[in-house]
Design a protein around this motif. Structure first.
Motif, PDB file in Angstrom:
ATOM      1  N   GLY A 135       0.802  -1.202   0.000  1.00  0.00           N
ATOM      2  CA  GLY A 135       0.000   0.000   0.000  1.00  0.00           C
ATOM      3  C   GLY A 135       0.842   1.262   0.000  1.00  0.00           C
ATOM      4  N   PRO A 136       0.187   2.429   0.039  1.00  0.00           N
ATOM      5  CA  PRO A 136       0.903   3.712   0.071  1.00  0.00           C
ATOM      6  C   PRO A 136       1.755   3.842   1.333  1.00  0.00           C
ATOM      7  CG  PRO A 136      -1.412   4.014  -0.490  1.00  0.00           C
ATOM      8  CD  PRO A 136      -1.272   2.610  -0.037  1.00  0.00           C
ATOM      9  N   ARG A 137       2.844   4.596   1.207  1.00  0.00           N
ATOM     10  CA  ARG A 137       3.747   4.798   2.342  1.00  0.00           C
ATOM     11  C   ARG A 137       3.630   6.214   2.923  1.00  0.00           C
ATOM     12  NH1 ARG A 137       6.558   1.957  -1.538  1.00  0.00           N
ATOM     13  NH2 ARG A 137       7.421   3.899  -2.386  1.00  0.00           N
ATOM     14  N   SER A 138       2.852   7.068   2.271  1.00  0.00           N
ATOM     15  CA  SER A 138       2.680   8.436   2.748  1.00  0.00           C
ATOM     16  C   SER A 138       1.292   8.916   2.364  1.00  0.00           C
ATOM     17  CB  SER A 138       3.749   9.355   2.163  1.00  0.00           C
ATOM     18  OG  SER A 138       3.588   9.459   0.748  1.00  0.00           O
ATOM     19  N   SER A 139       0.895  10.057   2.892  1.00  0.00           N
ATOM     20  CA  SER A 139      -0.420  10.601   2.568  1.00  0.00           C
ATOM     21  C   SER A 139      -0.490  11.007   1.096  1.00  0.00           C
ATOM     22  CB  SER A 139      -0.724  11.794   3.475  1.00  0.00           C
ATOM     23  OG  SER A 139       0.284  12.782   3.371  1.00  0.00           O
ATOM     24  N   ALA A 140       0.611  11.562   0.562  1.00  0.00           N
ATOM     25  CA  ALA A 140       0.624  11.928  -0.852  1.00  0.00           C
ATOM     26  C   ALA A 140       0.490  10.693  -1.732  1.00  0.00           C
ATOM     27  CB  ALA A 140       1.908  12.681  -1.181  1.00  0.00           C
ATOM     28  N   GLU A 141       1.201   9.628  -1.370  1.00  0.00           N
ATOM     29  CA  GLU A 141       1.103   8.397  -2.149  1.00  0.00           C
ATOM     30  C   GLU A 141      -0.283   7.786  -2.027  1.00  0.00           C
ATOM     31  OE1 GLU A 141       3.496   4.167  -2.776  1.00  0.00           O
ATOM     32  OE2 GLU A 141       4.266   5.689  -1.390  1.00  0.00           O
ATOM     33  N   LEU A 142      -0.937   7.970  -0.893  1.00  0.00           N
ATOM     34  CA  LEU A 142      -2.298   7.466  -0.740  1.00  0.00           C
ATOM     35  C   LEU A 142      -3.226   8.143  -1.748  1.00  0.00           C
ATOM     36  CD1 LEU A 142      -4.087   6.699   2.588  1.00  0.00           C
ATOM     37  CD2 LEU A 142      -5.310   7.919   0.791  1.00  0.00           C
ATOM     38  N   VAL A 143      -3.067   9.452  -1.922  1.00  0.00           N
ATOM     39  CA  VAL A 143      -3.872  10.173  -2.906  1.00  0.00           C
ATOM     40  C   VAL A 143      -3.586   9.654  -4.313  1.00  0.00           C
ATOM     41  CG1 VAL A 143      -4.302  12.427  -3.961  1.00  0.00           C
ATOM     42  CG2 VAL A 143      -4.068  12.232  -1.483  1.00  0.00           C
ATOM     43  N   ILE A 144      -2.308   9.415  -4.603  1.00  0.00           N
ATOM     44  CA  ILE A 144      -1.923   8.929  -5.927  1.00  0.00           C
ATOM     45  C   ILE A 144      -2.507   7.548  -6.195  1.00  0.00           C
ATOM     46  CG2 ILE A 144       0.027   8.271  -7.391  1.00  0.00           C
ATOM     47  CD1 ILE A 144      -0.262  11.254  -7.007  1.00  0.00           C
ATOM     48  N   ARG A 145      -2.350   6.629  -5.236  1.00  0.00           N
ATOM     49  CA  ARG A 145      -2.845   5.270  -5.425  1.00  0.00           C
ATOM     50  C   ARG A 145      -4.362   5.242  -5.563  1.00  0.00           C
ATOM     51  NH1 ARG A 145       1.845   4.745  -5.802  1.00  0.00           N
ATOM     52  NH2 ARG A 145       1.093   5.085  -7.911  1.00  0.00           N
ATOM     53  N   LEU A 146      -5.055   6.037  -4.761  1.00  0.00           N
ATOM     54  CA  LEU A 146      -6.516   6.087  -4.857  1.00  0.00           C
ATOM     55  C   LEU A 146      -6.940   6.633  -6.220  1.00  0.00           C
ATOM     56  CD1 LEU A 146      -9.309   5.771  -3.580  1.00  0.00           C
ATOM     57  CD2 LEU A 146      -9.040   8.063  -2.598  1.00  0.00           C
ATOM     58  N   SER A 147      -6.280   7.694  -6.674  1.00  0.00           N
ATOM     59  CA  SER A 147      -6.591   8.257  -7.993  1.00  0.00           C
ATOM     60  C   SER A 147      -6.326   7.233  -9.093  1.00  0.00           C
ATOM     61  CB  SER A 147      -5.759   9.518  -8.239  1.00  0.00           C
ATOM     62  OG  SER A 147      -5.997  10.491  -7.241  1.00  0.00           O
ATOM     63  N   GLU A 148      -5.229   6.508  -8.953  1.00  0.00           N
ATOM     64  CA  GLU A 148      -4.876   5.497  -9.957  1.00  0.00           C
ATOM     65  C   GLU A 148      -5.929   4.398 -10.020  1.00  0.00           C
ATOM     66  OE1 GLU A 148      -0.937   2.814 -11.113  1.00  0.00           O
ATOM     67  OE2 GLU A 148      -1.269   3.459  -9.039  1.00  0.00           O
ATOM     68  N   LEU A 149      -6.403   3.948  -8.863  1.00  0.00           N
ATOM     69  CA  LEU A 149      -7.415   2.893  -8.832  1.00  0.00           C
ATOM     70  C   LEU A 149      -8.733   3.387  -9.406  1.00  0.00           C
ATOM     71  CD1 LEU A 149      -6.652   1.361  -5.319  1.00  0.00           C
ATOM     72  CD2 LEU A 149      -6.248   0.290  -7.541  1.00  0.00           C
ATOM     73  N   LEU A 150      -9.091   4.623  -9.113  1.00  0.00           N
ATOM     74  CA  LEU A 150     -10.326   5.180  -9.670  1.00  0.00           C
ATOM     75  C   LEU A 150     -10.265   5.233 -11.192  1.00  0.00           C
ATOM     76  CD1 LEU A 150     -10.971   8.147  -7.190  1.00  0.00           C
ATOM     77  CD2 LEU A 150     -12.271   6.023  -7.344  1.00  0.00           C
ATOM     78  N   VAL A 151      -9.137   5.708 -11.728  1.00  0.00           N
ATOM     79  CA  VAL A 151      -8.987   5.815 -13.177  1.00  0.00           C
ATOM     80  C   VAL A 151      -8.906   4.429 -13.813  1.00  0.00           C
ATOM     81  CG1 VAL A 151      -7.460   6.628 -15.020  1.00  0.00           C
ATOM     82  CG2 VAL A 151      -7.930   8.088 -13.053  1.00  0.00           C
ATOM     83  N   GLU A 152      -8.269   3.498 -13.104  1.00  0.00           N
ATOM     84  CA  GLU A 152      -8.168   2.133 -13.628  1.00  0.00           C
ATOM     85  C   GLU A 152      -9.539   1.508 -13.805  1.00  0.00           C
ATOM     86  OE1 GLU A 152      -6.563  -2.165 -11.980  1.00  0.00           O
ATOM     87  OE2 GLU A 152      -5.423  -0.364 -11.479  1.00  0.00           O
ATOM     88  N   ARG A 153     -10.418   1.694 -12.833  1.00  0.00           N
ATOM     89  CA  ARG A 153     -11.775   1.143 -12.948  1.00  0.00           C
ATOM     90  C   ARG A 153     -12.578   1.889 -14.009  1.00  0.00           C
ATOM     91  NH1 ARG A 153     -13.394  -2.659  -9.547  1.00  0.00           N
ATOM     92  NH2 ARG A 153     -11.962  -3.216  -7.866  1.00  0.00           N
TER      93      ARG A 153
END
Length: 324
Positions: A135-153
């Protein structure tokens, strides 16, 4: 700080790709130096509203954004906090993809608070990544990973629409009809709706790219730019699908018009054949004296023979004129 007991989940990130769930008592004792905390809440609950307004310590504008019922994708900076409103495709069982699910976030360097009303599959996937230690290692990476998953779906949904349209195009020449027209109309409506929701999301990503936050690194912005470009490709694919669906509708309308013209043509030929027959039968049906053959026993048969010859002559004439 006392979070609501109805917290959907409360995770503290270990900085290595994993996360640990916190109990209510641990949440009460949490301090920023303990690690990055992610609180995920249901904004429809009264306890969530009460905690956000009285105990969260967040700015008032951030609280209003987290509790907003209707919102569109956007990004804004408020006192080193990133306020986000994002949308994801509704992939819950039995749901329509265009019925988008919203998530609201207030992101800081050490605290992430997110709220939602309906379950979002991208968040569930993010939790699974934490369990796997990826999973993400920071709050910024959490935003990035969530955005990536949203766009992926979103991309998965666009691919499904492309497959549906391809199947409809294959059946277009073999199974035209009202069901086909309804299917194309429905697919075009979904495409238009999804595009209307996708475009503001990219604007939100671009807004994040233009903002400056101490905890949002340049590397993270490069990843976000790639995600934004990927979303742009999905939007362009939706435009192509919409154009193809419009062409399919035009083809169906053309086929329908051609069928109607063919039927009208047949009726016109029939009318052209029976028009002189109707004239002759009407003329001889006048109830006055002097009708030819009134006293001849074979007059009716002769008249039928003449009508047959007239029909045959008309058919030969129509074929010579290439009407048949």
């Amino acid at each position: 700080m006392t979070p609501a007991r109805e917290t959907l989940h409360a995770l503290i990130l270990d900085g290595q790709g994993g996360a640990r769930s916190l109990s209510f008592e641990e949440l009460e004792r949490w301090q920023p130096e303990d690690g990055i905390l992610w609180l995920h809440l249901d904004y429809t609950l009264d306890s969530t509203r009460q905690w956000l307004e009285q105990d969260s310590g967040l700015p008032e504008l951030a609280i209003d954004a987290l509790l907003a019922e209707n919102t569109r994708p956007r990004a804004a900076i408020l006192d080193e906090h990133l306020l986000l409103a994002l949308r994801g495709v509704n992939t819950n069982p039995g749901a329509d993809p265009e019925d988008m699910v919203s998530i609201r976030l207030c992101v800081g360097a050490r605290l992430v608070v997110s709220t939602r009303k309906r379950r979002l599959m991208s968040v569930a996937k993010l939790l699974a990544l934490f369990e796997q230690g990826e999973g993400p290692r920071s709050s910024a990476e959490l935003v990035i990973r969530l955005s990536e998953l949203l766009v992926e779906r979103m991309g998965v949904t666009v691919e499904e629409l492309e497959e549906q349209l391809s199947d409809l195009e294959l059946d277009l020449l073999t199974q035209p009809g009202s069901e086909m027209r309804q299917a194309v109309r429905s697919l075009r409506r979904q495409t238009v709706t999804l595009r209307r929701y996708f475009a503001p999301q990219r604007d939100a990503f671009n807004q994040m790219l233009s903002e400056r936050l101490s905890w949002f690194t340049t590397e993270m912005k490069l990843e976000l730019r790639e995600i934004s470009d990927q979303l742009l490709r999905h939007i362009e694919d939706l435009d192509i699908i919409r154009e193809r669906a419009a062409m399919a509708q035009e083809e169906l309308a053309s086929q329908q018009g051609e069928q109607l013209n063919q039927r009208m043509y047949v009726l016109s030929i029939i009318s052209a054949v029976f028009l002189p027959l109707g004239f002759l039968t009407g003329l001889l049906g006048i109830n006055v004296g002097g009708i030819p053959g009134a006293d001849n026993d074979y007059a009716f048969l002769i008249f039928l023979l003449l009508l047959g010859l007239l029909v045959g002559g008309l058919l030969i004439l129509f074929r010579r004129w290439s009407w048949l």
